[in-house]
Design a protein around this motif. Sequence first.
Motif, PDB file in Angstrom:
ATOM      1  N   ASP A 104     -66.443 -82.490  52.887  1.00  0.00           N
ATOM      2  CA  ASP A 104     -67.690 -83.132  52.475  1.00  0.00           C
ATOM      3  C   ASP A 104     -68.617 -83.240  53.686  1.00  0.00           C
ATOM      4  OD1 ASP A 104     -66.845 -83.398  49.884  1.00  0.00           O
ATOM      5  OD2 ASP A 104     -66.138 -85.459  50.122  1.00  0.00           O
ATOM      6  N   SER A 108     -68.590 -81.315  48.410  1.00  0.00           N
ATOM      7  CA  SER A 108     -69.054 -82.035  47.221  1.00  0.00           C
ATOM      8  C   SER A 108     -70.324 -81.417  46.647  1.00  0.00           C
ATOM      9  CB  SER A 108     -69.295 -83.505  47.557  1.00  0.00           C
ATOM     10  OG  SER A 108     -68.082 -84.147  47.869  1.00  0.00           O
ATOM     11  N   ARG A 109     -71.224 -80.993  47.513  1.00  0.00           N
ATOM     12  CA  ARG A 109     -72.478 -80.396  47.050  1.00  0.00           C
ATOM     13  C   ARG A 109     -72.212 -79.169  46.185  1.00  0.00           C
ATOM     14  NH1 ARG A 109     -76.144 -76.353  48.071  1.00  0.00           N
ATOM     15  NH2 ARG A 109     -74.816 -75.367  49.662  1.00  0.00           N
ATOM     16  N   ARG A 111     -69.210 -78.234  44.826  1.00  0.00           N
ATOM     17  CA  ARG A 111     -68.317 -78.544  43.705  1.00  0.00           C
ATOM     18  C   ARG A 111     -69.089 -79.113  42.518  1.00  0.00           C
ATOM     19  NH1 ARG A 111     -62.438 -80.507  43.518  1.00  0.00           N
ATOM     20  NH2 ARG A 111     -62.295 -81.729  41.608  1.00  0.00           N
ATOM     21  N   ARG A 112     -70.056 -79.980  42.789  1.00  0.00           N
ATOM     22  CA  ARG A 112     -70.821 -80.599  41.702  1.00  0.00           C
ATOM     23  C   ARG A 112     -71.543 -79.570  40.834  1.00  0.00           C
ATOM     24  NH1 ARG A 112     -71.981 -84.811  45.513  1.00  0.00           N
ATOM     25  NH2 ARG A 112     -73.864 -83.686  46.193  1.00  0.00           N
ATOM     26  N   THR A 115     -68.846 -78.620  38.091  1.00  0.00           N
ATOM     27  CA  THR A 115     -67.921 -79.633  37.581  1.00  0.00           C
ATOM     28  C   THR A 115     -68.035 -79.834  36.075  1.00  0.00           C
ATOM     29  OG1 THR A 115     -67.898 -80.824  39.692  1.00  0.00           O
ATOM     30  CG2 THR A 115     -67.279 -82.068  37.736  1.00  0.00           C
TER      31      THR A 115
END
Length: 412
Positions: A104, A108-109, A111-112, A115
Motif C-alpha cells: 500500500d 490498494s489503489r 486492487r480497488r 474488487t
Amino acid sequence: MTDNPASPPATAAADVPAYPMTRAAGCPFDPPPAMQELQAQAPISKVRLWDGSTPWLVLRHGDQRALLCDPRLSADSSHPHYPASSPGYKESQKGKRPFIKMDDPEHSRLRRMVTAPFSVKRVEALRPTIQKIVDGLIDDMLAGPGPADLVDSFALAAPSLVICEMLGVPYADHDFFQLNAKLFSQVTAAPEQGLNAQRRLVGYLDRLIGDKLSSPGDDLLSQVAERVKSAELSREEAAQMGMMLLVAGHETTANMIALGTLALLQNQDQLAILRETDDPAVIAGAVEELLRYLPIVHGGRPRVALEDIKIGDRVIRAGEGVLLPIEMANRDPAVFPDPDRLDIQRSPRHHMAFLFGVHQCLGQNLARVELQVACGTLYRRIPTLRLATDPAQIRFKHDAIIYGVHELPVTW
C-alpha cells in the motif's frame, strides 16, 4: 553486551536446512515431516534457498497472522532481499509486477479497480451460470469414453470457462493460456522458460486490452481498459493485471478441485457425507475443510522486513526475508485439533488458504462458490466415481508453486 534473542547461534550455511522440503513418500496431502518437526520445536527459524539466501521460516498460525497484518513486512517483490523461489521467478520480478506483489498505497489503489466483480453479491449472482457450466461438463464426461482425466475434462475446464466469461477472454484460447500458466508456475523450469511464458501471457492480454479499447463489452477486461482510457492505468499495467486475474482465476481452483477430489476418494467416509447431501451448509463446510486441509499455493508466501520486527522470541531484522507457508498454519494443532485428519464436519474457522490481511485473496468469494458447486454436484451426480489407476501412479506437482496433480484418471 547482552545476548540478542533474535539471533540464533551462528551456524555454517550447511547446517541451515534447505527449503523447500520434501514430503514423505506416500503422504502427498501432508506437509513435509521436517517442517512439522520445526513447527513443534523451532517454529521461527532460518532456511536456505537455492541462491544461498537464508530467510526466516515462520510456521505457526498466530505468528503468520500477526506478520501478515504488520505493515513493516513488505510484499514488494522488487526488494533486493525478497525471497525468490527459483531463478526464473527472481528474473520475472525485475519487470512490471502485479499489484499482489506491491505494498500500500499502490497495492490498494490498483486492487480497488477490480474488487467489485468479486464481491459476495456479484459472485452469488453467478452461481446459476457456474452450475450450468458444471452440469454441462459432467454431461460431457458421462457421455464420453472412460476412463476420463478429471483434470482435463472437469477440474481445469470449469474455472477456466467461468473466468473467461467474467474477463471477456475467448475460451477457445484455453490451451494457450493454460499451458503458459503451467510453465510460468514451475519452480524447476529454466529462467528463460518461465520468463517467455510470462511474456506470452502478458502479450496476449495486451492484445485483448487493445480489442476492448476499440470494442468494449460487458466484461472485466473492458472495465480495466476503461482505466487505461482515463489514464488511471498504463497499458502495461492493465495487461499485467489481466494476466494475474486470468491465471489466478483458473489455475488455483482447478488444482483445488482435482486435489480435493483425490483426497475425498482416499477418505471414503468423508466422500459419503457429500455424496448423500444437498444441504448447502454441509457443502460449504466441506469446502472450508478442504481449503484448510489442502491449501494449494505452496513454497511459503514470501515477504521482506522493512524494519526490525519482534515475533515470538526472535527479531526479524530489516532487510531479512520471510517465508510464510500457509499449509503449516492450516495444520497448526494449537488452532485445529488433530490437524492431519480430513474432517468435513469440523468448523475450520480462521484457516488461511486465502491468506490474511490486506493481501487476502481477491477471488476468494468466486473460488468458494465454484468449489461449492463442484463439490455439491460431481459426487452426487456420479456416486460411483472412483480412481481408474493405482494411487501410487498419480503424478503430483512437486515442481510447481501451485500444488495439485497432473492428471486424475477416474471411472464410474
